[in-house]
Design a protein around this motif. Structure first.
Motif, PDB file in Angstrom:
ATOM      1  N   ILE A  11     -34.435 -49.571 -20.273  1.00 47.12           N
ATOM      2  CA  ILE A  11     -34.767 -48.170 -20.534  1.00 47.12           C
ATOM      3  C   ILE A  11     -36.277 -47.965 -20.534  1.00 47.12           C
ATOM      4  O   ILE A  11     -36.797 -46.995 -19.969  1.00 47.12           O
ATOM      5  CB  ILE A  11     -34.142 -47.702 -21.872  1.00 47.12           C
ATOM      6  N   ARG A  12     -37.019 -48.889 -21.137  1.00 45.61           N
ATOM      7  CA  ARG A  12     -38.478 -48.760 -21.184  1.00 45.61           C
ATOM      8  C   ARG A  12     -39.072 -48.785 -19.768  1.00 45.61           C
ATOM      9  O   ARG A  12     -39.970 -47.987 -19.448  1.00 45.61           O
ATOM     10  CB  ARG A  12     -39.078 -49.883 -22.032  1.00 45.61           C
ATOM     11  N   ALA A  13     -38.582 -49.672 -18.918  1.00 45.32           N
ATOM     12  CA  ALA A  13     -39.101 -49.753 -17.555  1.00 45.32           C
ATOM     13  C   ALA A  13     -38.805 -48.476 -16.779  1.00 45.32           C
ATOM     14  O   ALA A  13     -39.663 -47.969 -16.039  1.00 45.32           O
ATOM     15  CB  ALA A  13     -38.501 -50.964 -16.840  1.00 45.32           C
ATOM     16  N   LEU A  14     -37.603 -47.939 -16.948  1.00 47.75           N
ATOM     17  CA  LEU A  14     -37.246 -46.689 -16.265  1.00 47.75           C
ATOM     18  C   LEU A  14     -38.032 -45.512 -16.829  1.00 47.75           C
ATOM     19  O   LEU A  14     -38.445 -44.601 -16.094  1.00 47.75           O
ATOM     20  CB  LEU A  14     -35.746 -46.429 -16.409  1.00 47.75           C
ATOM     21  N   GLU A  15     -38.267 -45.534 -18.139  1.00 48.62           N
ATOM     22  CA  GLU A  15     -39.023 -44.460 -18.779  1.00 48.62           C
ATOM     23  C   GLU A  15     -40.456 -44.418 -18.251  1.00 48.62           C
ATOM     24  O   GLU A  15     -40.989 -43.336 -17.950  1.00 48.62           O
ATOM     25  CB  GLU A  15     -39.023 -44.679 -20.291  1.00 48.62           C
ATOM     26  N   ILE A  16     -41.095 -45.570 -18.130  1.00 43.45           N
ATOM     27  CA  ILE A  16     -42.461 -45.607 -17.606  1.00 43.45           C
ATOM     28  C   ILE A  16     -42.506 -45.058 -16.186  1.00 43.45           C
ATOM     29  O   ILE A  16     -43.397 -44.284 -15.812  1.00 43.45           O
ATOM     30  CB  ILE A  16     -43.025 -47.040 -17.674  1.00 43.45           C
ATOM     31  N   TYR A  17     -41.505 -45.422 -15.384  1.00 43.56           N
ATOM     32  CA  TYR A  17     -41.472 -44.932 -14.006  1.00 43.56           C
ATOM     33  C   TYR A  17     -41.302 -43.416 -13.976  1.00 43.56           C
ATOM     34  O   TYR A  17     -41.973 -42.711 -13.210  1.00 43.56           O
ATOM     35  CB  TYR A  17     -40.336 -45.608 -13.237  1.00 43.56           C
ATOM     36  N   GLN A  18     -40.420 -42.898 -14.808  1.00 48.11           N
ATOM     37  CA  GLN A  18     -40.143 -41.463 -14.782  1.00 48.11           C
ATOM     38  C   GLN A  18     -41.283 -40.625 -15.351  1.00 48.11           C
ATOM     39  O   GLN A  18     -41.447 -39.459 -14.989  1.00 48.11           O
ATOM     40  CB  GLN A  18     -38.850 -41.168 -15.545  1.00 48.11           C
ATOM     41  N   ALA A  27     -36.664 -55.870 -12.393  1.00 48.33           N
ATOM     42  CA  ALA A  27     -35.229 -56.013 -12.648  1.00 48.33           C
ATOM     43  C   ALA A  27     -34.824 -57.478 -12.688  1.00 48.33           C
ATOM     44  O   ALA A  27     -33.948 -57.868 -13.460  1.00 48.33           O
ATOM     45  CB  ALA A  27     -34.432 -55.271 -11.581  1.00 48.33           C
ATOM     46  N   ALA A  28     -35.479 -58.309 -11.872  1.00 44.57           N
ATOM     47  CA  ALA A  28     -35.159 -59.735 -11.844  1.00 44.57           C
ATOM     48  C   ALA A  28     -35.566 -60.422 -13.146  1.00 44.57           C
ATOM     49  O   ALA A  28     -35.007 -61.465 -13.502  1.00 44.57           O
ATOM     50  CB  ALA A  28     -35.857 -60.404 -10.658  1.00 44.57           C
ATOM     51  N   MET A  30     -42.938 -50.573 -13.542  1.00 49.57           N
ATOM     52  CA  MET A  30     -43.479 -51.475 -14.552  1.00 49.57           C
ATOM     53  C   MET A  30     -44.330 -52.563 -13.904  1.00 49.57           C
ATOM     54  O   MET A  30     -45.374 -52.954 -14.441  1.00 49.57           O
ATOM     55  CB  MET A  30     -42.345 -52.106 -15.359  1.00 49.57           C
ATOM     56  N   THR A  31     -43.921 -53.040 -12.736  1.00 42.66           N
ATOM     57  CA  THR A  31     -44.709 -54.048 -12.019  1.00 42.66           C
ATOM     58  C   THR A  31     -46.090 -53.509 -11.689  1.00 42.66           C
ATOM     59  O   THR A  31     -47.109 -54.176 -11.912  1.00 42.66           O
ATOM     60  CB  THR A  31     -43.977 -54.474 -10.737  1.00 42.66           C
ATOM     61  N   ALA A  32     -46.151 -52.281 -11.150  1.00 44.68           N
ATOM     62  CA  ALA A  32     -47.444 -51.677 -10.813  1.00 44.68           C
ATOM     63  C   ALA A  32     -48.263 -51.422 -12.073  1.00 44.68           C
ATOM     64  O   ALA A  32     -49.491 -51.612 -12.084  1.00 44.68           O
ATOM     65  CB  ALA A  32     -47.227 -50.382 -10.051  1.00 44.68           C
TER      66      ALA A  32
END
Length: 311
Positions: free
Chosen positions: A163-170, A151-152, A176-178
């Motif tokens: 949206i892409r970062a949240l999509e990968i998590y979901q 997020a930073a 995304m960091t991991a």
């Protein structure tokens, strides 16, 4: 054999551009910009884009390849840079990347895989509906709770990346960091990282002076031209050197306030660049001052000659 690639890195205003040209002259090299903002046409002064005179005849790539309203991702950068590395190497010349966009350079040289996690259209649709109903800040705050590091790095207005970062998590359960940490640690190239560093107080003085110099050479006119083209919400205008003046053009801040914000953001960016490069990459660091820069550059060239012989 793996292709050798030199990467000249370090914080803003430390001298990377000049060193890259010296290295290219000494080792028959060609230069690829490692600055994620220099791809945009018309963003010249605020990105400290190299001039034709400064190039000294050395070919440069990844400069002025996009229009200011275009989007440009780290995955786009990776594909193009790897193509240029192959092209430069095929001409028996040395590829040199010079810049301060750490994730972009690392992704290109360590072959991050951005495509093996396919998009989930249903998840994307739900996130886009959430964006329309609740706004970008709500999505960004959700990402901040899940993955504060990512997020930073992403501006709240960069809805596509949020949206892409949240999509990968979901879809994977990984932030995304991991996800990025799982990427390959071995480079398909033989990269040599040369880092320039400077006493923090002196560097900050140089950054402040550089901002003043940019303003003298027309930075405000450059930003105003882009602003009047309606590019306020484009990715290009979210870069340091541009976004700081939008409140001024809207009558929300004075020019002095906007200028001080730019200096502060530039200093903070330099600090983040140091942290990234120190933590993520195996770098040969060289400390420079205005008085020792020529001597240090000669040492770097001598050291590089030895490193390249050992590849």
């Amino acid at each position: 054999m793996k292709k050798p690639v030199i990467a000249i890195i370090g914080p803003t205003a430390v001298g990377k551009t000049r060193l890259s040209v010296e290295v290219a002259k000494a080792f028959n090299g060609e230069i690829i910009s490692g600055d994620s903002m220099q791809v945009y046409e018309g963003l010249d002064i605020g990105t400290a884009k190299i001039t034709e005179e400064e190039k000294q005849g050395i070919p440069h790539y990844m400069i002025d390849t996009k229009r200011p309203y275009d989007s440009f991702s780290v995955a786009d950068y990776q594909v193009l840079v790897q193509q240029y590395i192959d092209e430069i190497s095929s001409h028996q010349r040395l590829p040199i990347i010079a810049g301060g966009s750490g994730l972009y350079i690392q992704a290109a040289l360590y072959d991050y895989n951005f495509s093996n996690q396919k998009r989930d259209d249903e998840v994307t649709k739900r996130l886009e509906e959430d964006l329309n109903n609740n706004g970008g800040l709500s999505l960004h705050n959700r990402l901040k709770e899940i993955d504060p590091n990512q997020a930073a790095k992403i501006h709240p207005n960069n809805h596509r990346r949020v949206i892409r970062a949240l999509e990968i998590y979901q879809t994977t359960g990984l932030t995304m960091t991991a996800y990025q940490e799982q990427q390959k640690r071995e480079s398909p190239y033989n990269p040599i990282f040369i880092g320039l560093e400077m006493d923090r107080k002196l560097l900050y003085q140089r950054i402040n002076a550089r901002v003043d110099d940019m303003l003298k050479h027309g930075l405000l006119d450059e930003v105003e031209m882009l602003y009047k083209q309606g590019l306020e919400n484009c990715q290009s205008m979210r870069g340091i050197g541009y976004k700081e003046f939008i409140p001024y053009f809207k009558g929300e801040q004075s020019l002095i306030q906007a200028t001080e914000t730019l200096k502060k953001n530039s200093r903070r960016f330099a600090k983040r660049q140091y942290t990234w490069f120190k933590n993520k990459l195996d770098v040969h660091w060289y400390s420079i001052t205005p008085e020792t820069i020529d001597e240090t550059f000669r040492k770097i060239l001598d050291d590089l000659a030895g490193m390249l012989r050992r590849i």
